[in-house]
Design a protein around this motif. Structure first.
Motif, short mmCIF file in Angstrom:
data_model
loop_
_atom_site.label_atom_id
_atom_site.label_comp_id
_atom_site.label_asym_id
_atom_site.label_seq_id
_atom_site.Cartn_x
_atom_site.Cartn_y
_atom_site.Cartn_z
N HIS A 3 0.81 -1.22 0.00
CA HIS A 3 0.00 0.00 0.00
C HIS A 3 0.84 1.27 0.00
O HIS A 3 0.35 2.32 -0.40
CB HIS A 3 -0.91 0.00 1.23
CG HIS A 3 -1.69 -1.27 1.36
ND1 HIS A 3 -2.77 -1.56 0.56
CD2 HIS A 3 -1.51 -2.36 2.15
CE1 HIS A 3 -3.23 -2.75 0.88
NE2 HIS A 3 -2.48 -3.26 1.82
N ALA A 13 -3.27 -0.89 6.65
CA ALA A 13 -4.00 -1.08 5.38
C ALA A 13 -4.25 -2.57 5.13
O ALA A 13 -5.34 -2.95 4.68
CB ALA A 13 -3.23 -0.44 4.23
N ARG A 16 -7.15 -3.63 7.26
CA ARG A 16 -8.46 -3.22 6.72
C ARG A 16 -8.88 -4.14 5.57
O ARG A 16 -10.04 -4.49 5.44
CB ARG A 16 -8.43 -1.77 6.24
CG ARG A 16 -8.09 -0.69 7.27
CD ARG A 16 -9.06 -0.54 8.42
NE ARG A 16 -8.91 -1.49 9.50
CZ ARG A 16 -7.98 -1.42 10.49
NH1 ARG A 16 -7.08 -0.46 10.50
NH2 ARG A 16 -7.93 -2.33 11.43
#
Length: 186
Positions: A3, A13, A16
């Motif tokens: 990311h 990230a 998530r």
């Protein structure tokens, strides 16, 4: 995967992404190939993430964070439990009555691990390291994830040195198997 940003932004990230996959698993009503594909996708992401953390994050925690040895040992223990569950899921037919309980166990373990990292480990690491060190760790984590295995290998050594030596070879074999079988393409 990959990311950008410092190590904390990179790993959050990833967290998530996995949470999104878990939401899709919870919402899924069917079984069969659709479930297998999603379980494979979750497995690929969790294995790559774990290998990268074991190679770079936890050694940095040991080096920079007061009490870092105990923190790193706890997180590595979490990874070992998750990897055992992933190995069972890999062998399990999606019609197996134990699939749903096993998936719940996986989601509970990973959710607890993520909360612990984000609420405890990451703030302590951010306080102990310079922004440059955190950026460098982010770069190392991204490189490690790109070469990491995509399948659980619970018997593989979890020490950073052994992992750095063995993971790229296992990763190459796993990615070749994935290419041949089509695993992880969905």
């Amino acid at each position: 995967m990959g990311h950008g940003g410092n190590v904390i932004a990179e790993l959050e990230a990833d967290h998530r992404e996995v949470e999104e996959m878990f939401a899709r698993l919870r919402a899924m009503t069917g079984r069969g190939q659709e479930l297998r594909d999603l379980v494979d996708q979750v497995t690929i992401e969790l294995v790559r993430h774990s290998v990268a953390e074991e190679q770079y994050l936890y050694p940095a925690v040991r080096e920079h964070v007061p009490g870092g040895d105990a923190l790193a040992d706890k997180e590595i223990g979490d990874h070992a439990r998750v990897e055992e569950i992933l190995k069972k899921l890999e062998r399990m037919d999606t019609a197996d009555t134990q699939m749903s309980p096993m998936l719940r166990e996986l989601m509970d373990e990973v959710t607890s691990h993520v909360q612990d990292e984000e609420n405890n480990l990451f703030p302590r690491l951010a306080q102990a390291c310079t922004p440059e060190q955190l950026d460098d760790l982010g770069d190392k984590i991204r490189r490690a994830k790109s070469m990491a295995p995509t399948r659980p290998h619970p018997a593989a050594p979890s020490s950073p040195g052994a992992s750095k030596l063995l993971a790229p070879g296992a990763g190459l074999v796993d990615r070749a198997r994935d290419f041949v079988t089509g695993r992880g393409r969905s």
